[in-house]
Design a protein around this motif. Sequence first.
Motif, PDB file in Angstrom:
ATOM      1  N   VAL A 177       0.811  -1.217  -0.029  1.00 25.71           N
ATOM      2  CA  VAL A 177       0.016   0.084   0.012  1.00 25.71           C
ATOM      3  C   VAL A 177       0.963   1.346  -0.175  1.00 25.71           C
ATOM      4  N   GLU A 178       0.648   2.193  -1.131  1.00 25.37           N
ATOM      5  CA  GLU A 178       1.247   3.554  -0.974  1.00 25.37           C
ATOM      6  C   GLU A 178       0.028   4.500  -1.216  1.00 25.37           C
ATOM      7  N   ALA A 179       0.447   5.662  -0.298  1.00 21.55           N
ATOM      8  CA  ALA A 179      -0.561   6.850  -0.024  1.00 21.55           C
ATOM      9  C   ALA A 179       0.163   7.992  -1.092  1.00 21.55           C
ATOM     10  N   PHE A 180      -0.773   8.481  -1.776  1.00 22.09           N
ATOM     11  CA  PHE A 180      -0.451   9.654  -2.525  1.00 22.09           C
ATOM     12  C   PHE A 180      -1.108  10.895  -2.153  1.00 22.09           C
ATOM     13  N   GLU A 181      -0.487  12.108  -2.211  1.00 21.27           N
ATOM     14  CA  GLU A 181      -0.929  13.266  -1.846  1.00 21.27           C
ATOM     15  C   GLU A 181      -1.136  14.216  -2.918  1.00 21.27           C
TER      16      GLU A 181
END
Length: 90
Positions: free
Chosen positions: A18-22
């Motif tokens: 899982v990777e979070a993008f802003e």
Amino acid sequence: MELIVLMAFSWAHRGCIVEAFEVGQVIVAEDEDLIRVSLAEGWTEDGGAKARAEAAAAAEAAANEAAKTEEQKATKPAENKARKAAPESK
């Protein structure tokens, strides 16, 4: 492909990482699923297309400026380069 994040979201690469993008982040993505889904959902926009559009607009503006300059040159009256000689002595 370069993507620009419009809405913050998280993505699970291959279903496990899982990777979070802003917002505002530029993603260089090769994951076809990420590209397809994020563009379809409106989470991202194609950063490469935006850059190409800006470059095309800049090129068009430069071409218009060059055409305007050529038009100004064409409408400017020719300057007579020949100079009159000194008056003749009698």
